[in-house]
Design a protein around this motif. Structure first.
Motif, mmCIF file in Angstrom:
data_model
loop_
_atom_site.group_PDB
_atom_site.id
_atom_site.type_symbol
_atom_site.label_atom_id
_atom_site.label_comp_id
_atom_site.label_asym_id
_atom_site.label_seq_id
_atom_site.Cartn_x
_atom_site.Cartn_y
_atom_site.Cartn_z
ATOM 1 N N ASP A 54 0.835 -1.198 0.000
ATOM 2 C CA ASP A 54 0.000 0.000 0.000
ATOM 3 C C ASP A 54 0.873 1.252 0.000
ATOM 4 O O ASP A 54 2.095 1.166 -0.167
ATOM 5 N N SER A 55 0.254 2.400 0.191
ATOM 6 C CA SER A 55 0.992 3.662 0.123
ATOM 7 C C SER A 55 2.028 3.805 1.233
ATOM 8 O O SER A 55 2.948 4.621 1.133
ATOM 9 N N GLU A 56 1.880 3.021 2.306
ATOM 10 C CA GLU A 56 2.850 3.060 3.405
ATOM 11 C C GLU A 56 3.840 1.896 3.335
ATOM 12 O O GLU A 56 4.542 1.602 4.293
ATOM 13 N N TRP A 57 3.861 1.219 2.168
ATOM 14 C CA TRP A 57 4.817 0.135 1.901
ATOM 15 C C TRP A 57 4.580 -1.092 2.781
ATOM 16 O O TRP A 57 5.501 -1.843 3.081
ATOM 17 N N ARG A 58 3.333 -1.302 3.160
ATOM 18 C CA ARG A 58 2.961 -2.501 3.898
ATOM 19 C C ARG A 58 2.274 -3.465 2.932
ATOM 20 O O ARG A 58 1.593 -3.022 2.000
ATOM 21 N N PRO A 59 2.428 -4.779 3.126
ATOM 22 C CA PRO A 59 1.824 -5.746 2.210
ATOM 23 C C PRO A 59 0.335 -5.490 2.016
ATOM 24 O O PRO A 59 -0.394 -5.258 2.978
ATOM 25 N N ASP A 60 -0.100 -5.502 0.764
ATOM 26 C CA ASP A 60 -1.499 -5.274 0.420
ATOM 27 C C ASP A 60 -2.082 -6.602 -0.051
ATOM 28 O O ASP A 60 -1.775 -7.066 -1.154
ATOM 29 N N ALA A 61 -2.904 -7.210 0.777
ATOM 30 C CA ALA A 61 -3.446 -8.544 0.495
ATOM 31 C C ALA A 61 -4.225 -8.588 -0.814
ATOM 32 O O ALA A 61 -4.162 -9.576 -1.559
ATOM 33 N N GLN A 62 -4.954 -7.517 -1.107
ATOM 34 C CA GLN A 62 -5.757 -7.493 -2.334
ATOM 35 C C GLN A 62 -4.870 -7.480 -3.572
ATOM 36 O O GLN A 62 -5.119 -8.216 -4.533
ATOM 37 N N ARG A 63 -3.828 -6.657 -3.552
ATOM 38 C CA ARG A 63 -2.940 -6.596 -4.703
ATOM 39 C C ARG A 63 -2.175 -7.910 -4.879
ATOM 40 O O ARG A 63 -1.955 -8.368 -6.001
ATOM 41 N N ILE A 64 -1.774 -8.503 -3.776
ATOM 42 C CA ILE A 64 -1.075 -9.787 -3.847
ATOM 43 C C ILE A 64 -1.982 -10.842 -4.476
ATOM 44 O O ILE A 64 -1.558 -11.623 -5.344
ATOM 45 N N ALA A 65 -3.239 -10.839 -4.085
ATOM 46 C CA ALA A 65 -4.206 -11.799 -4.631
ATOM 47 C C ALA A 65 -4.413 -11.581 -6.126
ATOM 48 O O ALA A 65 -4.530 -12.554 -6.898
ATOM 49 N N LEU A 66 -4.450 -10.335 -6.549
ATOM 50 C CA LEU A 66 -4.623 -10.024 -7.977
ATOM 51 C C LEU A 66 -3.463 -10.580 -8.799
ATOM 52 O O LEU A 66 -3.668 -11.124 -9.891
ATOM 53 N N VAL A 67 -2.255 -10.444 -8.280
ATOM 54 C CA VAL A 67 -1.080 -10.970 -8.979
ATOM 55 C C VAL A 67 -1.151 -12.493 -9.050
ATOM 56 O O VAL A 67 -0.906 -13.095 -10.111
ATOM 57 N N GLU A 68 -1.497 -13.122 -7.947
ATOM 58 C CA GLU A 68 -1.586 -14.586 -7.913
ATOM 59 C C GLU A 68 -2.655 -15.080 -8.887
ATOM 60 O O GLU A 68 -2.487 -16.131 -9.531
ATOM 61 N N GLU A 69 -3.744 -14.341 -8.997
ATOM 62 C CA GLU A 69 -4.817 -14.717 -9.928
ATOM 63 C C GLU A 69 -4.309 -14.744 -11.361
ATOM 64 O O GLU A 69 -4.643 -15.646 -12.139
ATOM 65 N N GLN A 70 -3.514 -13.747 -11.720
ATOM 66 C CA GLN A 70 -3.000 -13.675 -13.086
ATOM 67 C C GLN A 70 -1.995 -14.792 -13.366
ATOM 68 O O GLN A 70 -1.985 -15.364 -14.457
ATOM 69 N N ILE A 71 -1.163 -15.107 -12.403
ATOM 70 C CA ILE A 71 -0.207 -16.205 -12.592
ATOM 71 C C ILE A 71 -0.967 -17.516 -12.778
ATOM 72 O O ILE A 71 -0.640 -18.325 -13.657
ATOM 73 N N ALA A 72 -2.025 -17.706 -11.976
ATOM 74 C CA ALA A 72 -2.838 -18.921 -12.082
ATOM 75 C C ALA A 72 -3.606 -18.975 -13.400
ATOM 76 O O ALA A 72 -3.856 -20.061 -13.945
ATOM 77 N N ALA A 73 -3.966 -17.819 -13.930
ATOM 78 C CA ALA A 73 -4.739 -17.762 -15.174
ATOM 79 C C ALA A 73 -3.903 -18.090 -16.405
ATOM 80 O O ALA A 73 -4.448 -18.399 -17.469
#
Length: 352
Positions: free
Chosen positions: A149-168
């Motif tokens: 996120d904007s404070e450089w902490r892990p963003d679960a939603q963005r991580i999930a979006l990336v994983e979705e694309q790799i799986a796709a």
């Protein structure tokens, strides 16, 4: 009393228009004794480039205009990044800093190898040029997307979006580099294009396709890796004189390094498998507990990814971007970037 330092070398895409002339300018700004030594090294690098029939680093760096078609040609960009980083490494004041370990991001591994003396000077520039040509000829593409996120902490939603694309896109889209708060993905052009279209815009500029980049650090580079291992046998390698931390977080310690294994990793695994830069940084600070991290040039783009890797493990109490920024405001910042003039002075200031 000397301070210990972890040195980190930048990878592709770090010598751009703002860096034009920086190599010669940094040499000119050095003390007389150091200036002569650095110029001699640059002359040797230039001589090797001439024997290869390629533009010298000096010619490229001192050009009147930055030309994408010239400066970002793979074999030229690689030479500029390697030379800038290696000369920066030689400029670190060893009366102030004891370099206890070296790592790098992606192509920065080659600079790290040179800094650790795992290659001779002539082998370094030839191998860097050769690898740039071999991998640039590979297929595929590469792009980057934030997972914090904007404070450089892990963003679960963005991580999930990336994983979705790799799986796709199984087998066609892969993790190329774990780069702090960013996922660098690579694969076939079709898979990358589809993923870029599918991912929502983040921070107004991502997903960002990296121009001129092939599917680095994926199995699409297997042919290039095989050719590299045939062209550069273990005999071209030497035991590193400073501990190296690679893109798996594995440490190559002196004097116990298995040269054949180092050759296989550098020209095999490192070329065809995910480069975990975040893990390399995290292992290096945990194992060596440096007083400072010194980021070599060209440029100063490594800082964010390094900070994000440190925040992820809560290093020295870092929890977010704000805490890192506050720490950096001290008279002696923990992370010292040689691409920033005020921090460069802290690394090289007392040389005579």
């Amino acid at each position: 009393m000397k301070k210990t330092a972890l040195v980190i070398c930048p990878g592709r895409g770090t010598y751009n228009k703002p860096e034009l002339g920086s190599i010669s300018a940094n040499i000119a700004a050095s003390s007389p004794k150091l200036r002569a030594s650095l110029q001699a090294i640059l002359n040797a690098i230039d001589a090797e480039r001439e024997t290869l029939g390629l533009a010298t680093v000096s010619e490229l760096d001192q050009a009147k205009l930055f030309k994408t078609s010239l400066h970002q040609r793979p074999e030229n960009a690689a030479a500029l990044i390697y030379a800038a980083g290696y000369l920066d490494f030689l400029s670190i004041d060893r009366e102030q800093y004891d370099v206890v370990a070296i790592t790098g991001n992606s192509m920065g591994w080659y600079t790290a190898m040179a800094c650790a003396q795992a290659w001779s000077l002539d082998t370094s520039i030839r191998l860097v040029t050769s690898m740039a040509q071999l991998t640039a000829g590979g297929a595929g593409a590469q792009f980057i997307y934030p997972i914090v996120d904007s404070e450089w902490r892990p963003d679960a939603q963005r991580i999930a979006l990336v994983e979705e694309q790799i799986a796709a896109h199984p087998g066609a889209l892969m993790r190329s580099i774990n780069y702090g708060g960013y996922a660098v993905l690579a694969g076939t052009e079709a898979a990358c294009n589809a993923a870029v279209k599918a991912l929502p815009t983040a921070d107004e500029r991502f997903p960002m396709v990296l121009p001129g980049h092939a599917a680095f650090h994926t199995n699409i580079m297997t042919e290039a890796a095989d050719e590299a291992q045939e062209s550069w046998p273990a005999a071209a390698f030497q035991a590193p004189q400073t501990p190296l931390v690679d893109g798996r977080g594995y440490q190559w310690l002196t004097p116990t390094t298995d040269i054949r294994a180092l050759q296989r990793y550098t020209l095999g695994h490192q070329v065809t498998q995910t480069y975990d830069f975040s893990k390399a940084v995290q292992v290096a600070v945990k194992e060596h507990a440096p007083d400072h991290i010194i980021l070599l040039g060209p440029g100063s783009g490594l800082g964010g990814a390094v900070a994000q890797a440190l925040i992820a493990i809560g290093w020295q109490g870092l929890t977010d971007k704000t805490s890192f920024t506050e720490q950096q405001k001290t008279a002696q910042p923990y992370v010292l970037s040689m691409g920033l003039s005020e921090q460069r002075a802290l690394v090289t200031a007392v040389q005579t």
